[in-house]
Design an enzyme around this catalytic site. Sequence first.
Site, PDB file in Angstrom:
ATOM      1  N   LYS A  97     -10.835 -10.416   1.588  1.00 39.33           N
ATOM      2  CA  LYS A  97     -11.820  -9.453   2.103  1.00 39.33           C
ATOM      3  C   LYS A  97     -12.557  -8.739   0.966  1.00 39.33           C
ATOM      4  O   LYS A  97     -13.770  -8.653   0.973  1.00 39.33           O
ATOM      5  CB  LYS A  97     -11.138  -8.358   2.937  1.00 39.33           C
ATOM      6  N   ARG A 139      -7.935  -0.448  10.736  1.00 39.42           N
ATOM      7  CA  ARG A 139      -6.665  -1.167  10.638  1.00 39.42           C
ATOM      8  C   ARG A 139      -5.739  -0.877  11.804  1.00 39.42           C
ATOM      9  O   ARG A 139      -4.644  -1.430  11.860  1.00 39.42           O
ATOM     10  CB  ARG A 139      -5.977  -0.738   9.362  1.00 39.42           C
ATOM     11  N   ARG A 151      -2.108 -11.832  -8.453  1.00 35.48           N
ATOM     12  CA  ARG A 151      -3.477 -11.401  -8.732  1.00 35.48           C
ATOM     13  C   ARG A 151      -3.587 -10.190  -9.662  1.00 35.48           C
ATOM     14  O   ARG A 151      -2.672  -9.369  -9.761  1.00 35.48           O
ATOM     15  CB  ARG A 151      -4.233 -11.143  -7.420  1.00 35.48           C
ATOM     16  N   ARG A 192      -2.171  -4.239  -9.139  1.00 35.91           N
ATOM     17  CA  ARG A 192      -1.913  -3.162  -8.186  1.00 35.91           C
ATOM     18  C   ARG A 192      -0.413  -2.926  -8.027  1.00 35.91           C
ATOM     19  O   ARG A 192       0.364  -3.880  -7.935  1.00 35.91           O
ATOM     20  CB  ARG A 192      -2.519  -3.524  -6.824  1.00 35.91           C
ATOM     21  N   ARG A 195       3.429  -5.167   3.925  1.00 39.73           N
ATOM     22  CA  ARG A 195       2.002  -5.046   4.289  1.00 39.73           C
ATOM     23  C   ARG A 195       1.619  -6.120   5.305  1.00 39.73           C
ATOM     24  O   ARG A 195       0.847  -5.866   6.233  1.00 39.73           O
ATOM     25  CB  ARG A 195       1.123  -5.165   3.030  1.00 39.73           C
TER      26      ARG A 195
HETATM   27  P1  AMP Z   1      -6.013  -2.471   0.717  1.00 35.93           P
HETATM   28  O1  AMP Z   1      -6.594  -2.261  -0.637  1.00 35.93           O
HETATM   29  O2  AMP Z   1      -7.029  -2.611   1.792  1.00 35.93           O
HETATM   30  O3  AMP Z   1      -4.978  -3.570   0.738  1.00 35.93           O
HETATM   31  O4  AMP Z   1      -5.205  -1.118   1.065  1.00 35.93           O
HETATM   32  C1  AMP Z   1      -4.140  -0.665   0.257  1.00 35.93           C
HETATM   33  C2  AMP Z   1      -3.289   0.337   1.030  1.00 35.93           C
HETATM   34  O5  AMP Z   1      -4.093   1.479   1.374  1.00 35.93           O
HETATM   35  C3  AMP Z   1      -2.732  -0.157   2.353  1.00 35.93           C
HETATM   36  O6  AMP Z   1      -1.525  -0.884   2.187  1.00 35.93           O
HETATM   37  C4  AMP Z   1      -2.531   1.149   3.100  1.00 35.93           C
HETATM   38  O7  AMP Z   1      -1.385   1.836   2.637  1.00 35.93           O
HETATM   39  C5  AMP Z   1      -3.739   1.958   2.667  1.00 35.93           C
HETATM   40  N1  AMP Z   1      -4.903   1.744   3.564  1.00 35.93           N
HETATM   41  C6  AMP Z   1      -6.090   1.147   3.248  1.00 35.93           C
HETATM   42  N2  AMP Z   1      -6.920   1.141   4.296  1.00 35.93           N
HETATM   43  C7  AMP Z   1      -6.241   1.728   5.314  1.00 35.93           C
HETATM   44  C8  AMP Z   1      -6.549   2.005   6.681  1.00 35.93           C
HETATM   45  N3  AMP Z   1      -7.735   1.661   7.226  1.00 35.93           N
HETATM   46  N4  AMP Z   1      -5.602   2.620   7.433  1.00 35.93           N
HETATM   47  C9  AMP Z   1      -4.418   2.987   6.916  1.00 35.93           C
HETATM   48  N5  AMP Z   1      -4.043   2.740   5.645  1.00 35.93           N
HETATM   49  C10 AMP Z   1      -4.952   2.126   4.845  1.00 35.93           C
END
Ligand code: AMP
Length: 213
Positions: A13, A88, A127, A160, A171
């Site tokens: 994404k 989400r 990554r 990360r 996740r």
């Molecule tokens: P991502 O970079 O999209 O993988 O997000 C990293 C982390 O941020 C996730 O594992 C969640 O802990 C938090 N996070 C990101 N977007 C959301 C969302 N829309 N709702 C809740 N937690 C989020």
Amino acid sequence: MKLILMGPPGAGKGTQARRIAESYGVPQLSTGDMLRAAVKAGTEVGQKAKAAMESGGLVTDEIVVGIIADRIGEADCGKGFILDGFPRTVAQAKALDAMLAERGLQIDHVIDIAADTEALVARITGRSTCAGCGEGYHAVHKKPAVAGVCDKCGGNLTTRADDNEETVRNRLSVYHQQTAPVMDHYRDGGKFRTVDGMLPMDTVYAQLCAILG
Ligand code: AMP
């Protein structure tokens, strides 16, 4: 263009959103990036979000809906935006519907980048990302010429904190339980499409562009 990119962690994404943002001239709104920046800056939001992010759980709907409501009101979102990692949960999707309706707006496309869970674990745990320009790398599939250094801008590559196997599995499980149902929220509206995220990155990008026109 108002686009929601959906899909499990590691489906691509972020990479695709970045490319689309560049070519279509609309901002990429990644709640993950915004939350990581808040954690790094030590803001109140960051302090509240930190523990959930470290464990691979979700930050509260209230926090992320607040972040997005503020962000889509900014001037650069006037031409549209790409939502990457939001909504989400079904509650977030409903909150998004309401905030767009208030502004007389609606989403144009919802695209799911589908991918296989085991492949995702391997993808995510290898990554890294350039701290300077955001270019993505992979320990097996896309090694930089010099270890730890970005080929494009010479920036340092970072990994990360939540890209370790245990957190990634959490996740993915959170995704299947809480985020996959969000697709049903959009499936009936005639705007929902799926692309195969296991295809090469350029092929996925071409398919996305074909949908977006
Ligand atoms: P991502 O970079 O999209 O993988 O997000 C990293 C982390 O941020 C996730 O594992 C969640 O802990 C938090 N996070 C990101 N977007 C959301 C969302 N829309 N709702 C809740 N937690 C989020």
